[in-house]
Design an enzyme around this catalytic site. Structure first.
Site, PDB file in Angstrom:
ATOM      1  N   CYS A  58      51.772  10.576 -41.859  1.00 31.41           N
ATOM      2  CA  CYS A  58      52.832  10.324 -41.283  1.00 31.41           C
ATOM      3  C   CYS A  58      53.437  11.315 -40.544  1.00 31.41           C
ATOM      4  O   CYS A  58      53.544  12.580 -41.274  1.00 31.41           O
ATOM      5  CB  CYS A  58      53.936   9.781 -41.501  1.00 31.41           C
ATOM      6  N   CYS A  76      57.302  11.413 -42.048  1.00 33.62           N
ATOM      7  CA  CYS A  76      58.419  12.138 -43.278  1.00 33.62           C
ATOM      8  C   CYS A  76      56.858  12.745 -43.799  1.00 33.62           C
ATOM      9  O   CYS A  76      57.607  12.826 -44.593  1.00 33.62           O
ATOM     10  CB  CYS A  76      58.124  10.047 -43.965  1.00 33.62           C
ATOM     11  N   CYS A 133      54.540   3.052 -41.220  1.00 32.89           N
ATOM     12  CA  CYS A 133      54.446   3.760 -42.511  1.00 32.89           C
ATOM     13  C   CYS A 133      56.013   3.635 -43.363  1.00 32.89           C
ATOM     14  O   CYS A 133      56.664   2.967 -42.619  1.00 32.89           O
ATOM     15  CB  CYS A 133      55.467   5.424 -42.355  1.00 32.89           C
ATOM     16  N   CYS A 170      59.337   5.838 -43.879  1.00 30.96           N
ATOM     17  CA  CYS A 170      59.776   6.046 -42.360  1.00 30.96           C
ATOM     18  C   CYS A 170      60.023   4.656 -41.298  1.00 30.96           C
ATOM     19  O   CYS A 170      60.794   4.997 -40.941  1.00 30.96           O
ATOM     20  CB  CYS A 170      60.152   7.330 -41.915  1.00 30.96           C
ATOM     21  N   CYS A 212      44.298   1.589 -35.593  1.00 28.96           N
ATOM     22  CA  CYS A 212      43.827   2.232 -34.773  1.00 28.96           C
ATOM     23  C   CYS A 212      45.374   3.074 -34.517  1.00 28.96           C
ATOM     24  O   CYS A 212      46.288   2.964 -34.027  1.00 28.96           O
ATOM     25  CB  CYS A 212      43.384   0.785 -32.856  1.00 28.96           C
TER      26      CYS A 212
END
Length: 163
Positions: A65, A68, A114, A117, A137
């Site tokens: 991510c 984070c 995510c 976060c 995707c």
């Protein structure tokens, strides 16, 4: 001895701390994002197809991510979907990605975020190859790539280790 009023740190089965960032941590994380990353991650935007910097990334490693640093996907699950966005068959750990029903633009699809976060990553569709039959995707702007053996991004200071 543990305090019954203090909840244990939520950890994924692969050992990552999934505690959401505090408000001050979130402000610091968001200050480090580019305008395009903010549009994608925070405003649930989508980058143009075939323009993402990670579309052709084939080195062994982990896609984390961008906000984070939580590991989300491995190179071994990446495939060429022809859609113009990095596509994966499964996450590093199913608990690292949250699925949310998205009914925007007059259609129903599954948004992926995510789990730590809550940033927008992309969407998952049931038209991928085996073994899962899924196609995650994901926007390149939502990810950072870490080559295998390199330290993972750790902007929250959680000791996340190596790719």
């Amino acid at each position: 001895m543990t305090d019954p009023d203090i909840a244990p740190t939520p950890r994924s089965p692969t050992g990552y701390d999934l505690t959401p960032p505090s408000e001050s941590q979130r402000v610091a994380l968001e200050a480090d994002l580019t305008a395009e990353e903010k549009r994608v991650l925070l405003a649930h935007g989508t980058e143009a197809p075939f323009c993402g910097t990670l579309l052709g990334e084939k080195r062994a490693g982990v896609f984390c991510c961008r906000e984070c640093g939580l590991p989300l996907f491995r190179t071994g699950t990446k495939f060429e979907s022809g859609t113009g966005w990095p596509s994966f068959t499964e996450p590093v750990d199913p608990t690292h990605v949250t699925a949310i029903t998205d009914r925007s633009y007059g259609m129903s699809r599954v948004e992926t975020r995510c789990a730590r976060c809550d940033s927008h990553q992309g969407h998952v569709f049931p038209d991928g190859p085996g073994p899962t039959g899924l196609r995650y995707c994901i926007n390149s702007a939502a990810l950072s790539f870490v080559p295998e053996g390199s330290p993972l991004p750790d902007p929250l200071g959680r000791g996340d280790g190596k790719a």
